[in-house]
Design a protein around this motif. Sequence first.
Motif, PDB file in Angstrom:
ATOM      1  N   ARG A 118      31.509  57.990  43.510  1.00 14.11           N
ATOM      2  CA  ARG A 118      32.919  57.579  43.621  1.00 14.11           C
ATOM      3  C   ARG A 118      33.028  56.246  44.369  1.00 14.11           C
ATOM      4  O   ARG A 118      33.730  55.339  43.938  1.00 14.11           O
ATOM      5  CB  ARG A 118      33.736  58.649  44.341  1.00 14.11           C
ATOM      6  CG  ARG A 118      35.244  58.353  44.358  1.00 14.11           C
ATOM      7  CD  ARG A 118      36.011  59.298  45.273  1.00 14.11           C
ATOM      8  NE  ARG A 118      35.663  59.149  46.667  1.00 14.11           N
ATOM      9  CZ  ARG A 118      36.048  58.110  47.446  1.00 14.11           C
ATOM     10  NH1 ARG A 118      36.768  57.144  46.952  1.00 14.11           N
ATOM     11  NH2 ARG A 118      35.686  58.069  48.711  1.00 14.11           N
ATOM     12  N   VAL A 119      32.305  56.131  45.472  1.00 14.17           N
ATOM     13  CA  VAL A 119      32.326  54.890  46.250  1.00 14.17           C
ATOM     14  C   VAL A 119      31.747  53.740  45.430  1.00 14.17           C
ATOM     15  O   VAL A 119      32.269  52.627  45.443  1.00 14.17           O
ATOM     16  CB  VAL A 119      31.554  55.077  47.575  1.00 14.17           C
ATOM     17  CG1 VAL A 119      31.331  53.757  48.276  1.00 14.17           C
ATOM     18  CG2 VAL A 119      32.298  56.045  48.479  1.00 14.17           C
ATOM     19  N   ARG A 137      31.884  53.329  42.322  1.00 13.90           N
ATOM     20  CA  ARG A 137      32.788  52.967  41.215  1.00 13.90           C
ATOM     21  C   ARG A 137      33.970  52.124  41.681  1.00 13.90           C
ATOM     22  O   ARG A 137      34.794  51.726  40.868  1.00 13.90           O
ATOM     23  CB  ARG A 137      33.325  54.222  40.538  1.00 13.90           C
ATOM     24  CG  ARG A 137      32.386  54.856  39.563  1.00 13.90           C
ATOM     25  CD  ARG A 137      33.098  55.882  38.682  1.00 13.90           C
ATOM     26  NE  ARG A 137      33.878  56.816  39.439  1.00 13.90           N
ATOM     27  CZ  ARG A 137      33.479  58.020  39.833  1.00 13.90           C
ATOM     28  NH1 ARG A 137      32.284  58.433  39.522  1.00 13.90           N
ATOM     29  NH2 ARG A 137      34.267  58.798  40.522  1.00 13.90           N
ATOM     30  N   THR A 138      34.052  51.841  42.956  1.00 17.87           N
ATOM     31  CA  THR A 138      35.196  51.115  43.494  1.00 17.87           C
ATOM     32  C   THR A 138      35.446  49.816  42.754  1.00 17.87           C
ATOM     33  O   THR A 138      36.579  49.500  42.401  1.00 17.87           O
ATOM     34  CB  THR A 138      35.005  50.843  45.004  1.00 17.87           C
ATOM     35  OG1 THR A 138      34.846  52.084  45.665  1.00 17.87           O
ATOM     36  CG2 THR A 138      36.201  50.112  45.578  1.00 17.87           C
ATOM     37  N   ASP A 166      37.011  50.582  39.431  1.00 18.87           N
ATOM     38  CA  ASP A 166      38.369  51.102  39.563  1.00 18.87           C
ATOM     39  C   ASP A 166      39.371  50.023  39.968  1.00 18.87           C
ATOM     40  O   ASP A 166      40.550  50.128  39.671  1.00 18.87           O
ATOM     41  CB  ASP A 166      38.409  52.242  40.588  1.00 18.87           C
ATOM     42  CG  ASP A 166      37.583  53.442  40.161  1.00 18.87           C
ATOM     43  OD1 ASP A 166      37.265  53.542  38.953  1.00 18.87           O
ATOM     44  OD2 ASP A 166      37.256  54.277  41.020  1.00 18.87           O
ATOM     45  N   ARG A 167      38.874  48.982  40.622  1.00 16.41           N
ATOM     46  CA  ARG A 167      39.769  47.941  41.118  1.00 16.41           C
ATOM     47  C   ARG A 167      39.640  46.634  40.345  1.00 16.41           C
ATOM     48  O   ARG A 167      40.048  45.574  40.840  1.00 16.41           O
ATOM     49  CB  ARG A 167      39.475  47.691  42.590  1.00 16.41           C
ATOM     50  CG  ARG A 167      39.730  48.953  43.425  1.00 16.41           C
ATOM     51  CD  ARG A 167      39.686  48.653  44.853  1.00 16.41           C
ATOM     52  NE  ARG A 167      40.680  47.598  45.094  1.00 16.41           N
ATOM     53  CZ  ARG A 167      40.958  47.099  46.259  1.00 16.41           C
ATOM     54  NH1 ARG A 167      40.343  47.515  47.302  1.00 16.41           N
ATOM     55  NH2 ARG A 167      41.863  46.150  46.405  1.00 16.41           N
TER      56      ARG A 167
END
Length: 124
Positions: A21-22, A24-25, A28-29
């Motif tokens: 998840r981290v 993928r930052t 995602d942004r």
Amino acid sequence: MAAPSEVRTCEDFAEFQELLRVMRTIDDRIVHELNTTLPTASFAGKVDANQTCKELYQSLREAHASREKIIKSCIAQTSNVVKTLREEREKAQDDVALLKQLRQEQTKVFNERCRIHYKPPKSQ
């Protein structure tokens, strides 16, 4: 972002999910990153859009490669663990003495816990 301890990360699935998840930052942004780094028409001369896009693309590629490496590493590690456990189980199936001992222990525990409530037939 590289994982400091891939071995530990792979053993704990929740930790592995959090790490992904981290990592993928940046994905995602991406829209936010593009909006804040690429110049609008009024600021076009102040920022090198070509260099900015090139750097953002490199960051994306590095993030993707890093995630892929960790995922493949965890798959390989988990596959090795599963293979080892399968081999041990297959060896143990042939070990009649071990199976008898396990059955005796299971029966003993069952009898200790259920003797008041249920008594199985003698033939089984």
